[in-house]
Design a protein around this motif. Structure first.
Motif, PDB file in Angstrom:
ATOM      1  N   TYR A   6       0.726  -1.281   0.064  1.00 13.78           N
ATOM      2  CA  TYR A   6      -0.087  -0.149   0.180  1.00 13.78           C
ATOM      3  C   TYR A   6       0.846   1.285   0.096  1.00 13.78           C
ATOM      4  O   TYR A   6       0.551   2.114  -0.836  1.00 13.78           O
ATOM      5  N   ASN A   7       2.154   1.314   0.811  1.00  8.21           N
ATOM      6  CA  ASN A   7       2.833   2.431   0.980  1.00  8.21           C
ATOM      7  C   ASN A   7       3.700   2.579  -0.428  1.00  8.21           C
ATOM      8  O   ASN A   7       3.665   3.927  -0.978  1.00  8.21           O
ATOM      9  N   LEU A   8       3.880   1.580  -1.002  1.00 11.90           N
ATOM     10  CA  LEU A   8       4.511   1.493  -2.312  1.00 11.90           C
ATOM     11  C   LEU A   8       3.725   2.060  -3.432  1.00 11.90           C
ATOM     12  O   LEU A   8       4.300   3.001  -4.216  1.00 11.90           O
ATOM     13  N   ASP A   9       2.539   1.809  -3.307  1.00 11.25           N
ATOM     14  CA  ASP A   9       1.220   2.482  -4.306  1.00 11.25           C
ATOM     15  C   ASP A   9       1.191   3.870  -4.196  1.00 11.25           C
ATOM     16  O   ASP A   9       1.351   4.642  -5.050  1.00 11.25           O
ATOM     17  N   ILE A  10       1.216   4.204  -2.841  1.00 10.96           N
ATOM     18  CA  ILE A  10       1.188   5.638  -2.688  1.00 10.96           C
ATOM     19  C   ILE A  10       2.241   6.543  -2.998  1.00 10.96           C
ATOM     20  O   ILE A  10       2.366   7.576  -3.679  1.00 10.96           O
ATOM     21  N   LEU A  48       4.871  10.328  -6.856  1.00 12.58           N
ATOM     22  CA  LEU A  48       5.868  10.498  -7.553  1.00 12.58           C
ATOM     23  C   LEU A  48       5.338  10.610  -9.003  1.00 12.58           C
ATOM     24  O   LEU A  48       5.832  11.607  -9.767  1.00 12.58           O
ATOM     25  N   ASN A  49       4.271  10.039  -9.802  1.00 14.52           N
ATOM     26  CA  ASN A  49       3.895  10.663 -10.850  1.00 14.52           C
ATOM     27  C   ASN A  49       3.294  11.990 -10.665  1.00 14.52           C
ATOM     28  O   ASN A  49       3.062  12.742 -11.896  1.00 14.52           O
ATOM     29  N   GLN A  50       2.575  12.419  -9.824  1.00 13.28           N
ATOM     30  CA  GLN A  50       1.926  13.656  -9.439  1.00 13.28           C
ATOM     31  C   GLN A  50       3.089  14.823  -9.540  1.00 13.28           C
ATOM     32  O   GLN A  50       2.646  16.084  -9.703  1.00 13.28           O
TER      33      GLN A  50
END
Length: 150
Positions: free
Chosen positions: A46-50, A55-57
């Motif tokens: 979950y943390n990696l997904d966030i 990073l994409n933003q």
């Protein structure tokens, strides 16, 4: 006594827990260890997904404006940049702001003490919507008249 009687099953279960205490303790420890491992993995995923989403933003491209353009001409390039498909926003950074950022980044470094605002270029900090389209957006940015480099 019937075997499907809940009271009988609970009584026999509790009796055997205390009869075979070490095996019961081992089973509880293995269950807890498995829950901790699965929970830790879930939290990590979950943390990696966030983190990837953040990073994409924050994907940005610096667009340097031709040094021969005036302030007004340099600012007018921003409207062309904002019209591109993958651009979320383009923030104008003047030479003076760039100099202040440069000084803050190199504070105490005497090698850069003579840098003047005229030595720097106006620039835009372009925030992208999608990182996958970064190369295409970079090519589009370079094709805008007045853009020196990205």
């Amino acid at each position: 006594m019937r075997l499907n009687n809940i009271g009988y099953l609970l009584k026999e279960g509790l009796r055997h827990i205390f009869t075979h205490g070490f095996m019961s303790f081992a089973a509880v420890c293995v269950t807890v260890a498995c829950l901790v491992i699965v929970g830790s993995f879930s939290i990590l995923a979950y943390n990696l997904d966030i983190m990837v989403e953040d990073l994409n933003q924050t994907s940005e491209i610096l667009v340097y404006v031709d040094s021969e353009l005036s302030d007004a001409e340099a600012r007018s390039i921003g409207t062309k940049i904002n019209m591109l498909d993958n651009v979320l926003q383009a923030t104008f950074v003047s030479r003076e702001e760039a100099l202040q950022n440069f000084i803050a980044d190199h504070e105490g470094d005497s090698a850069f003490s003579g840098v003047q605002a005229e030595d720097l270029r106006h620039r835009f900090v372009v925030t992208l919507e999608d990182n996958a389209l970064m190369e295409e957006t970079d090519l589009q940015l370079r094709s805008i008249p007045g853009v020196a480099k990205t």
